[in-house]
Design a protein around this motif. Structure first.
Motif, short mmCIF file in Angstrom:
data_model
loop_
_atom_site.label_atom_id
_atom_site.label_comp_id
_atom_site.label_asym_id
_atom_site.label_seq_id
_atom_site.Cartn_x
_atom_site.Cartn_y
_atom_site.Cartn_z
N LEU A 1 105.12 -11.24 -1.13
CA LEU A 1 105.73 -9.91 -1.18
C LEU A 1 106.53 -9.68 -2.45
N ASP B 1 110.80 -0.94 1.76
CA ASP B 1 110.81 -2.14 2.60
C ASP B 1 109.35 -2.56 2.79
N LEU B 2 109.01 -3.72 2.24
CA LEU B 2 107.61 -4.15 2.18
C LEU B 2 107.39 -5.34 3.09
N ARG B 3 106.36 -5.27 3.91
CA ARG B 3 106.05 -6.34 4.88
C ARG B 3 104.55 -6.61 4.90
#
Lengths: 142, 142, 142
Positions: free
Chosen positions: B10, B87-89
């Motif tokens: 990520l 917000d990176l997932r």
């Protein structure tokens, strides 16, 4: 201290810091006070409002923000913290110094957004498991 | 599915996602509807306005936005989409889940800017050639 | 030119560019004109205001901004430049082309913030010591 803190490559750390702020502020804006407090170290200090005693420790941050958020209890306001322009440096003794702009947007139904401009002065540290946490935060308002 | 999707680092992906959003939104703000639609997958779904049926496929996005932009045809307004706090997932089944704030600035000559605050819920996927594309987007307004 | 300029990996460069802008704009907003000018190359060109002759060279930028900031001398205004949505490309002949949105927030005590929306067109180059500098900047206002 006789140990030399490991230097962190700032360009590599930068996206991690951005991701950290994104997740941290989405917790705050979602009024998840416990989740937000858990993004601080156990011994953290958080000075978010002038002339208010800084909150200390996670538990202290939870108590302080619970108290602080009471004023919003009946206010249909959505806050959004836009953190940007993060100036990232090595901190003396390890960790990262971040000086960042934060534009707070407050939205109420049917009204134009209200803005507050501030600057965050953070010390970020890396946990043994690689997670970033805020050890101290001081907010200055324009 | 019996295949295990490759995990994407990520922190490495983060700048790519930011570059992607920058290019994508500059196309939209430049009213290049075709160019913007091409940043979606062929089978994409795009829900940009509540109570409006989501657009599907690139062609559908072009039609929908062409129709939607008619209201601006005589309006000397410049829009700017500021995407931030991404917000990176990892997404289940591969790809990336991005939940991001978007501050839309609308500027008309001689008038103070008008602001709209929203949150984008995106599923991003990587093409065989390494390009990122949006497979689905849902926009919520504050 | 017979030399082939080295290609810079844009995803790797992206956080560096963001850090560069953060530090550069914090200097400007702190009214450190000399420090700001030193983030440009010695032969830089900086066109920040329409119908005003672009400033050239670091010394020229210092003179120009010193003159330009006189209008703010008695104005208790804090400016904040929020640079975002940086579209980064390889520049012909080496260096990086950055086209970025910039939201300027002007805060005066007791008044709601005033906003200006603009687009920066930058050519960034890398010094022998690895530092990024701005070789040219042209600002367009919405």
């Amino acid at each position: 201290m006789t140990t030399v803190p490991a230097r962190i490559d700032l360009d590599t750390a930068y996206p991690r810091v951005q991701r950290f702020y994104a997740a941290q502020m989405q917790l705050l804006d979602g009024r998840d006070i416990r989740g937000y407090a858990d993004t601080f170290t156990e011994d953290a200090e958080f000075a978010h409002t002038p002339d208010r005693t800084p909150a200390r420790t996670r538990e202290g941050i939870v108590e302080d923000l619970t108290d602080f958020h009471r004023r919003f209890a009946d206010d249909p306001m959505q806050r959004r913290h836009f953190v940007n322009m993060i100036d990232l440096r090595q901190a003396d003794g390890g960790g990262l110094r971040a000086t960042a702009y934060c534009l707070v947007v407050k939205v109420r139904p049917g009204e134009p957004p209200v803005f507050v401009s501030c600057v965050m002065h953070d010390l970020l540290v890396e946990e043994a498991d690689g997670r970033l946490l805020t050890r101290s935060r001081r907010v200055e308002y324009d």
